[in-house]
Design a protein around this motif. Structure first.
Motif, short mmCIF file in Angstrom:
data_model
loop_
_atom_site.label_atom_id
_atom_site.label_comp_id
_atom_site.label_asym_id
_atom_site.label_seq_id
_atom_site.Cartn_x
_atom_site.Cartn_y
_atom_site.Cartn_z
N THR A 1 0.85 -1.13 -0.08
CA THR A 1 0.08 0.08 -0.04
C THR A 1 0.84 1.20 -0.13
O THR A 1 1.57 1.47 0.97
CB THR A 1 -0.93 -0.15 1.15
OG1 THR A 1 -1.75 -1.34 1.27
CG2 THR A 1 -1.69 1.21 1.30
N SER B 1 -1.13 8.06 -0.85
CA SER B 1 -2.33 8.51 -1.66
C SER B 1 -1.68 8.94 -2.88
O SER B 1 -0.67 9.75 -3.00
CB SER B 1 -3.15 9.62 -1.15
OG SER B 1 -4.05 10.18 -2.12
N GLU C 1 -20.43 -0.38 -7.97
CA GLU C 1 -19.63 0.64 -7.77
C GLU C 1 -19.14 1.41 -9.00
O GLU C 1 -18.57 2.38 -9.15
CB GLU C 1 -18.42 0.49 -6.83
CG GLU C 1 -18.93 0.15 -5.55
CD GLU C 1 -17.77 -0.10 -4.51
OE1 GLU C 1 -17.96 0.21 -3.38
OE2 GLU C 1 -16.77 -0.57 -4.94
N GLN D 1 0.28 0.01 -5.73
CA GLN D 1 -1.00 0.14 -4.71
C GLN D 1 -2.06 -0.88 -5.02
O GLN D 1 -2.18 -1.14 -5.98
CB GLN D 1 -1.51 1.56 -5.09
CG GLN D 1 -2.23 2.01 -4.09
CD GLN D 1 -2.45 3.46 -3.78
OE1 GLN D 1 -1.56 4.46 -4.33
NE2 GLN D 1 -3.30 3.98 -2.80
N ILE E 1 -6.11 -1.74 -4.07
CA ILE E 1 -7.36 -1.27 -3.42
C ILE E 1 -8.21 -2.70 -3.45
O ILE E 1 -7.82 -3.68 -3.91
CB ILE E 1 -8.15 -0.22 -4.63
CG1 ILE E 1 -8.02 -1.04 -5.78
CG2 ILE E 1 -7.19 1.00 -4.49
CD1 ILE E 1 -8.88 -0.07 -6.84
N HIS E 2 -9.19 -2.56 -2.43
CA HIS E 2 -10.03 -3.72 -2.15
C HIS E 2 -11.47 -3.53 -2.76
O HIS E 2 -12.06 -4.62 -2.67
CB HIS E 2 -9.89 -4.01 -0.63
CG HIS E 2 -8.56 -4.13 0.06
ND1 HIS E 2 -7.86 -5.43 -0.41
CD2 HIS E 2 -7.90 -3.60 0.70
CE1 HIS E 2 -6.77 -5.33 0.09
NE2 HIS E 2 -6.63 -4.13 1.01
N ASN E 3 -11.67 -2.51 -3.26
CA ASN E 3 -12.99 -2.29 -3.97
C ASN E 3 -12.85 -1.05 -4.80
O ASN E 3 -11.88 -0.34 -4.58
CB ASN E 3 -14.06 -2.12 -3.12
CG ASN E 3 -13.90 -0.94 -1.94
OD1 ASN E 3 -13.78 -0.02 -2.27
ND2 ASN E 3 -13.69 -1.22 -0.89
N SER F 1 -14.52 1.74 -5.11
CA SER F 1 -14.81 2.95 -4.73
C SER F 1 -13.56 3.53 -3.92
O SER F 1 -13.27 4.91 -3.83
CB SER F 1 -15.82 3.03 -3.56
OG SER F 1 -15.63 2.20 -2.36
N GLU F 2 -12.45 2.73 -3.55
CA GLU F 2 -11.36 3.27 -2.92
C GLU F 2 -10.50 4.14 -3.92
O GLU F 2 -9.52 4.85 -3.67
CB GLU F 2 -10.36 2.20 -2.19
CG GLU F 2 -11.01 1.23 -1.11
CD GLU F 2 -10.10 0.38 -0.64
OE1 GLU F 2 -8.77 0.14 -0.91
OE2 GLU F 2 -10.72 -0.57 -0.03
N GLY G 1 -11.09 7.62 -3.83
CA GLY G 1 -10.66 8.15 -2.53
C GLY G 1 -9.14 8.67 -2.80
O GLY G 1 -8.64 9.28 -1.69
N ILE G 2 -8.41 8.16 -3.50
CA ILE G 2 -7.06 8.21 -3.59
C ILE G 2 -6.53 9.02 -4.82
O ILE G 2 -5.46 9.47 -5.00
CB ILE G 2 -6.05 6.97 -3.79
CG1 ILE G 2 -6.54 6.23 -4.94
CG2 ILE G 2 -6.52 6.11 -2.58
CD1 ILE G 2 -5.46 4.89 -5.34
#
Length: 294
Positions: free
Chosen positions: A8, A11, A131, A272, A274-276, A278-279, A282-283
């Motif tokens: 991870t 951002s 999503e 990087q 992400i798990h879904n 929508s993340e 967010g970044i």
């Protein structure tokens, strides 16, 4: 097999990461924007439809014998590549190759019908990520969006994108079965850049200005890294092996193989996670449309 280090990262909205502003985002399709409710059931449905279709044309093998013959059906070594002058898709060519292995004579006109029936059976277990629409609509106002997918029967992909209304979001759609190049070969990503720059005047998009979102560490992450892009791995919280979406094996524990040239990447590369979907929103910081023109 060497794989990129998955970790991870800070951002992407951090002005120090990455070095270049993000101007475009390309997506994988199956496993990313579309996902499977059950990969094993999807492949069982595909196999049953194929077995029934071949039975109608005189197949004399048992279900178990035919299942073993279908192992690795989508492996690059399984079938020949159709001639550019031949309208047959690569998937239909694989079906024809399988029929020959089974000593069947099936009229060429029938392979298109068998292709449609079997892919639809598999597709019954695929669904659009809830999503996806909202995310793409939001991103479209600020980024060039593209799609790069491995699929041997392009008509199905175009129909799927039309029915789901995802086609309206993408500036460029690249399907491996149309251009004869599969991920993780960087050439398929480079093809997408050429098409994007041809369609968008004065864009001059560079790989390092482009994110690629996919669910496969090999096909998506490694391929994007080799093409100079910034990959993001979509790793959903699921007990299923994501690689099981790519091919049929009667033994679900059997692994697919890739050409050696695609197995080498630096372990120092980072990606990087992400798990879904929508993340992703967010970044990202939404810039002015397409960033600074060159």
């Amino acid at each position: 097999m060497d794989k990129p280090t998955l970790t991870t990262l800070p951002s992407l909205s951090d002005p120090h990461s990455p070095k270049h502003p993000i101007r475009a985002i390309f997506f994988d399709l199956n496993g990313t924007l579309f996902t499977s409710s059950n990969n094993e059931q999807a492949w069982n449905g595909w196999f049953s439809a194929l077995f029934e279709s071949f039975l109608l044309h005189g197949l004399h093998l048992s279900r178990a014998e035919f299942s073993a013959m279908c192992d690795g059906f989508f492996n690059p070594s399984f079938a020949f590549t159709p001639s550019p002058l031949n309208s047959t898709t690569k998937y239909e060519a694989r079906l024809e190759h399988l029929a020959i292995k089974c000593n069947l004579t099936i009229p060429n006109s029938q392979f298109s019908q068998i292709a449609g029936k079997t892919i639809e059976a598999w597709g019954e277990y695929m669904y659009l990520d809830p999503e996806a629409q909202c995310l793409l609509q939001r991103l479209q106002s600020s980024y060039i969006l593209g799609l790069i997918t491995n699929f041997d029967h392009p008509p199905y992909i175009y129909e799927l994108l039309h029915v789901s209304q995802l086609d309206r979001y993408f500036k460029v759609i690249v399907i491996s079965g149309e251009i004869g190049i599969d991920k993780p070969d960087p050439a398929i990503f480079h093809h997408a850049f050429r098409e994007t720059n041809l369609l968008t005047e004065n864009l001059n998009l560079l790989p390092e200005e482009t994110l690629y979102i996919g669910d496969s560490p090999t096909h998506d992450v490694q391929g994007a890294l080799n093409a100079g892009m910034i990959p993001i791995l979509l790793s959903r919280n699921t007990s299923e092996d994501p690689s099981s979406i790519y091919d049929y094996y009667h033994d679900s524990h059997k692994e697919t193989t890739l050409p050696q040239s695609f197995k080498e990447t630096s372990r120092t590369q980072t990606c990087q996670i992400i798990h879904n979907l929508s993340e992703l929103g967010g970044i990202l910081t939404l810039p002015s449309k397409y960033g600074k023109e060159r």
